[in-house]
Design an enzyme around this catalytic site. Structure first.
Site: not given
Ligand code: GLN
Length: 240
Positions: A95, A192
């Site tokens: 992510c 995740h």
């Molecule tokens: N902040 C980033 C987004 O919202 C990554 C989010 C995350 O790592 N879950 O796309």
């Protein structure tokens, strides 16, 4: 007696480690031990000295603010990471760090966080959060089961190969049914969950690349993945 020792580096565990991403490190460590290897687990946070020897690298997701916080430091180690990727070091980036392994992440507030460009992807923050269980398909790993939570929309360039095709969920951009990206032995993904407890085939593939690179051969132990299978089936059936 172990068959050898693998140095497993986790990037930015203080700022980039959400929705259970730490589970990926635990799975790699435990499965390496089951396969007969010792593990030297190293954490890298901003300002730390980058280790001289590294065999396997993982990184997790983060809030936009966490991404901004580690952004400059990541640029400082970008060349090192690119060299290691070209040398075949396996890496798993989830992510937020997946986004920052690309060229840039423009947040929905208009901030541009520069990435290291190891993956040929760009990401722009959207107004909708894409949240829920996700299932994708990959030729090598079969179904990949995880959980996504991001607002960033990622587009792949010509030099990135998607990790999977979305069967259920949003994936890179909720449009083209791609999910994640690959370059050499580097995997970037939005999944995740954590990813690796439910996808042991990916964990063992990362381990195999690291061990073969260091020791020339890999003889996997037989591991009972009965509980991983149950977890995969349950997550895959859950509504988003
Ligand atoms: N902040 C980033 C987004 O919202 C990554 C989010 C995350 O790592 N879950 O796309």
């Amino acid at each position: 007696m172990t068959r050898g020792t693998i140095t497993l580096l986790q990037l930015y565990p203080r700022d980039m480690n959400i929705y259970g991403d730490w589970g990926n490190t635990l799975v790699l460590k435990r499965r390496l031990e089951w396969h007969g290897y010792g593990v030297n687990l190293v954490a890298y946070n901003p300002g730390d000295e980058f280790p001289k020897e590294v065999d396997l690298i993982v990184g997790g997701g983060g809030q936009d603010s966490g991404q901004s916080k580690i952004g400059d430091d990541l640029l400082g180690i970008g060349d090192r990471l690119k060299t290691l990727a070209d040398q075949g070091v396996p890496m798993l980036m989830i992510c937020g760090l997946y986004q920052q392994f690309g060229h840039y992440f423009k947040t929905k507030d208009g901030e541009e966080i520069k990435g290291i460009g190891l993956l040929d992807i760009v990401t722009v923050g959207g107004h909708e959060r894409l949240i829920g269980n996700i299932v994708t398909e990959n030729d090598k790993f079969g179904s990949i089961v995880g959980y996504e939570n991001h607002s960033g929309l990622t587009t792949l360039g010509a030099n990135a190969t998607p990790l999977g095709t979305v069967m259920r969920g949003a994936g890179n951009n909720n449009q083209d049914r791609t999910e994640g990206a690959r370059y050499n032995n580097v995997i970037g993904t939005y999944l995740h969950g954590s990813l690796l407890p439910k996808n042991p085939a990916i964990a063992d593939w990362l381990i195999e690349q690291a061990v073969i690179r260091k020791y020339g051969e890999f003889h996997p132990a037989v591991i009972d993945d009965h509980f991983a299978s149950l977890a995969r089936d349950t997550a895959a059936r859950r509504p988003r």
